[in-house]
Write a protein that holds these residues in place. Structure first.
Motif, short mmCIF file in Angstrom:
data_model
loop_
_atom_site.label_atom_id
_atom_site.label_comp_id
_atom_site.label_asym_id
_atom_site.label_seq_id
_atom_site.Cartn_x
_atom_site.Cartn_y
_atom_site.Cartn_z
N ALA A 49 16.39 11.48 4.44
CA ALA A 49 17.25 10.70 3.55
C ALA A 49 16.71 10.70 2.14
O ALA A 49 17.47 10.72 1.15
N THR A 50 15.39 10.66 1.99
CA THR A 50 14.81 10.57 0.66
C THR A 50 14.81 11.91 -0.07
O THR A 50 14.47 11.96 -1.27
N ARG A 51 15.21 12.98 0.58
CA ARG A 51 15.31 14.27 -0.11
C ARG A 51 16.35 14.20 -1.21
O ARG A 51 16.34 15.01 -2.15
N ALA A 52 17.26 13.21 -1.10
CA ALA A 52 18.25 13.05 -2.16
C ALA A 52 17.61 12.72 -3.50
O ALA A 52 18.20 12.95 -4.56
N ALA A 53 16.37 12.21 -3.46
CA ALA A 53 15.68 11.87 -4.71
C ALA A 53 15.38 13.12 -5.54
O ALA A 53 15.11 13.03 -6.75
N GLU A 54 15.43 14.29 -4.93
CA GLU A 54 15.12 15.51 -5.64
C GLU A 54 16.17 15.86 -6.70
O GLU A 54 15.92 16.69 -7.59
N VAL A 55 17.34 15.23 -6.62
CA VAL A 55 18.38 15.52 -7.61
C VAL A 55 18.12 14.76 -8.91
O VAL A 55 18.75 15.03 -9.94
N ARG A 115 -3.92 6.07 -6.89
CA ARG A 115 -4.94 5.73 -7.88
C ARG A 115 -4.39 5.81 -9.30
O ARG A 115 -4.79 5.05 -10.17
N THR A 116 -3.47 6.76 -9.55
CA THR A 116 -2.87 6.95 -10.87
C THR A 116 -1.36 7.04 -10.71
O THR A 116 -0.87 7.90 -9.95
N PRO A 117 -0.58 6.21 -11.39
CA PRO A 117 0.88 6.24 -11.24
C PRO A 117 1.45 7.59 -11.66
O PRO A 117 1.02 8.18 -12.66
N LYS A 118 2.39 8.09 -10.89
CA LYS A 118 3.08 9.32 -11.27
C LYS A 118 3.96 9.05 -12.49
O LYS A 118 4.52 7.96 -12.64
N THR A 119 4.09 10.05 -13.33
CA THR A 119 4.89 9.91 -14.54
C THR A 119 5.88 11.06 -14.64
O THR A 119 5.84 12.00 -13.84
N GLY A 120 6.75 10.98 -15.63
CA GLY A 120 7.70 12.06 -15.86
C GLY A 120 8.64 12.23 -14.69
O GLY A 120 9.06 11.26 -14.04
N LEU A 121 8.99 13.48 -14.40
CA LEU A 121 9.92 13.78 -13.33
C LEU A 121 9.39 13.30 -11.98
O LEU A 121 10.14 12.71 -11.18
N ALA A 122 8.10 13.52 -11.72
CA ALA A 122 7.51 13.08 -10.45
C ALA A 122 7.61 11.57 -10.29
O ALA A 122 7.89 11.06 -9.20
N GLY A 123 7.41 10.83 -11.38
CA GLY A 123 7.51 9.38 -11.33
C GLY A 123 8.93 8.91 -11.05
O GLY A 123 9.14 8.01 -10.25
N ARG A 124 9.90 9.54 -11.72
CA ARG A 124 11.29 9.15 -11.49
C ARG A 124 11.73 9.45 -10.08
O ARG A 124 12.44 8.65 -9.45
N GLN A 125 11.32 10.57 -9.55
CA GLN A 125 11.69 10.91 -8.18
C GLN A 125 10.99 9.99 -7.17
O GLN A 125 11.58 9.63 -6.15
N ALA A 126 9.75 9.61 -7.47
CA ALA A 126 9.05 8.68 -6.59
C ALA A 126 9.75 7.33 -6.55
O ALA A 126 9.90 6.72 -5.48
N VAL A 127 10.18 6.84 -7.70
CA VAL A 127 10.92 5.58 -7.76
C VAL A 127 12.21 5.70 -6.95
O VAL A 127 12.58 4.79 -6.19
N ALA A 128 12.90 6.83 -7.09
CA ALA A 128 14.14 7.03 -6.32
C ALA A 128 13.87 7.03 -4.82
O ALA A 128 14.66 6.48 -4.04
N LYS A 129 12.74 7.60 -4.41
CA LYS A 129 12.38 7.60 -2.99
C LYS A 129 12.18 6.17 -2.48
O LYS A 129 12.61 5.83 -1.37
N VAL A 130 11.50 5.35 -3.27
CA VAL A 130 11.29 3.97 -2.86
C VAL A 130 12.62 3.23 -2.73
O VAL A 130 12.85 2.50 -1.77
N VAL A 131 13.52 3.45 -3.70
CA VAL A 131 14.82 2.79 -3.66
C VAL A 131 15.61 3.22 -2.43
O VAL A 131 16.21 2.40 -1.73
N ILE A 132 15.60 4.52 -2.13
CA ILE A 132 16.33 5.01 -0.95
C ILE A 132 15.76 4.40 0.32
O ILE A 132 16.50 3.94 1.20
N PHE A 164 0.84 -1.19 0.00
CA PHE A 164 0.00 0.00 0.00
C PHE A 164 0.88 1.25 0.00
O PHE A 164 0.61 2.23 -0.71
N SER A 165 1.95 1.23 0.80
CA SER A 165 2.84 2.38 0.90
C SER A 165 3.55 2.67 -0.41
O SER A 165 3.76 3.84 -0.76
N ILE A 166 3.94 1.62 -1.13
CA ILE A 166 4.60 1.84 -2.42
C ILE A 166 3.70 2.66 -3.33
O ILE A 166 4.15 3.59 -4.02
N MET A 167 2.42 2.33 -3.34
CA MET A 167 1.49 3.04 -4.21
C MET A 167 1.23 4.47 -3.72
O MET A 167 0.99 5.37 -4.52
#
Length: 413
Positions: free
Chosen positions: A405-411, A98-115, A89-92
């Motif tokens: 720690a996840t603020r690093a995803a903003e880069v 309800r709708t997957p983030k795309t573009g820059l927001a999607g890439r940063q969200a993926v980076a946050k999950v990885v971190i 649930f948290s990953i989503m």
């Protein structure tokens, strides 16, 4: 990208911080009360999962029987499965519920999950290397996140199909892999670091092997895609959960009693810890399958890593979440009464680590096996701490550090 109200909080794998509206529902606009309720319901479910983990570690031993023993047994394995389910649930929530983030927001969200996943791997490994008697789950959770992240763009139906398929296939695959592994376990880089869970343990041989726990996470991802504000959706979810639980536990009971020699083979294995193999369809007080006979695949006891077990525990997790969401949505008075539990759920990473530290500090070595008053003391202490902390801060202490720690995803660009 504009977030839905229910995408603004709960952004940590095992404990999501609530935003200002979530911590102070009375300040939320009238039109957003239902989404806020949905978030609070998830926090409530997490709080119950925390208490279940406490019961499994510092509660009385279920094998002693009686009402207390049966209540403790309900928490064993099911609380950790609920955590794994809510991790999906948290990953989503991070990547767009309800709708997957795309573009820059999607890439940063993926980076946050990885971190977050990497932090959990490091934190879980550190706690395990400390010598705690607790089978720490955090490193396993970190791996779950990395394994299921490629699925975050899928809708509810394909996610549900993948969860079902993995529940049907992966336990059998795990049985074959465990049978093929060396009897003395993995060594070298596969077992690194020493005194912790190496990659083989995280994937196949540990207490929460990823191969048979990621179905819980994927199921949670599927449920997160649904419109939980709709009564009909919540009703269907609850019915689905009940059906899965009946299929898992009932199917195991039938298999153990109808397959010739199944119970005798389990009993002959000598794995029992005070219970009878006849209870293996729901309880792990009897012991655990050791892979010496395929009959072990017929049980549904928690931590047995079987298809029946995954179906049953997923059903329980779905029912708990549906009940929590409906309760906080429909009964404002209940929401107020449950506020201490909700506060614990909003900082469940902190609550989990605190109980591991508390076990170390108190020198508790027999898990489970403590008197009931020890469990009650842990629960009361964490509720008081969480309630007081949430009055002054949006996030729990570890949740705040993880957010930093996840603020690093903003880069990421």
């Amino acid at each position: 990208m504009t977030h839905n109200a229910d995408d603004t909080a709960l952004t940590v794998p095992v404990g999501a911080p609530s935003g200002a509206a979530e911590n102070h529902p009375s300040k939320a606009p009238e039109s957003r009360r239902v989404p806020v309720g949905r978030l609070i319901g998830v926090d409530l479910a997490r709080g119950l999962a925390v208490f279940g983990m406490y019961a499994a570690h510092v509660g009385p031993d279920p094998s002693r029987g009686g009402v207390t023993g049966h209540l403790m047994e309900l928490a064993h394995g099911r609380a950790s499965a609920l955590f794994a389910f809510l991790a999906g649930f948290s990953i989503m929530l991070i990547t767009g519920r309800r709708t997957p983030k795309t573009g820059l927001a999607g890439r940063q969200a993926v980076a946050k999950v990885v971190i977050r996943a990497l932090v959990l791997l490091v934190l879980g490994t550190a706690l395990t290397m400390s010598g705690t008697p607790v089978e720490v789950i955090l490193a396993f959770y970190g791996l779950y996140f990395l394994l299921v992240l490629p699925l975050y763009r899928l809708g509810a139906r394909p996610l549900a199909v993948i969860a079902a398929a993995s529940a049907l296939v992966l336990p059998q695959l795990l049985y074959v892999i465990q049978y093929a592994l060396p009897a003395d376990g993995a060594d070298g880089v596969w077992a690194w670091p020493a005194y912790a869970d190496g990659i083989v343990s995280l994937l196949f041989t540990g207490s929460y092997p990823a191969l048979t726990w990621i179905p819980f996470v994927i199921a949670g991802m599927a449920v997160a895609r649904l419109d939980l504000a709709a009564t009909v959706v919540r009703t269907r979810l609850a019915i689905t959960g009940v059906c899965l639980a009946v299929l898992g536990y009932g199917g195991s009971w039938l298999a153990l009693n109808l397959v010739p020699g199944a119970l005798s083979k389990l009993s002959a294995g000598g794995w029992g810890e005070g219970g009878s193999a006849a209870s293996a369809w729901w309880s792990d007080a009897w012991g655990y399958p050791d892979g010496s006979t395929p009959a072990g695949l017929l049980v549904a006891s928690p931590h047995s890593e079987t298809t029946f077990s995954i179906l049953a525990n997923t059903g329980v997790a779905i029912v708990v979440l549906a009940a929590c969401v409906a309760a906080v949505d429909a009964v404002p008075r209940f929401r107020r009464l449950a506020r201490p539990v909700i506060a614990v759920g909003s900082m469940s990473l902190t609550a989990y680590v605190l109980h591991v530290v508390g076990i170390q500090f108190l020198g508790i070595e027999e898990l489970p096996g403590s008197p009931l008053y020890v469990l009650l003391g842990f629960i009361v202490a964490v509720m008081v701490f969480a309630t007081l902390w949430s009055r002054f801060f949006r996030r729990g202490p570890l949740e705040w550090l993880l957010a930093q720690a996840t603020r690093a995803a903003e880069v990421v660009r």
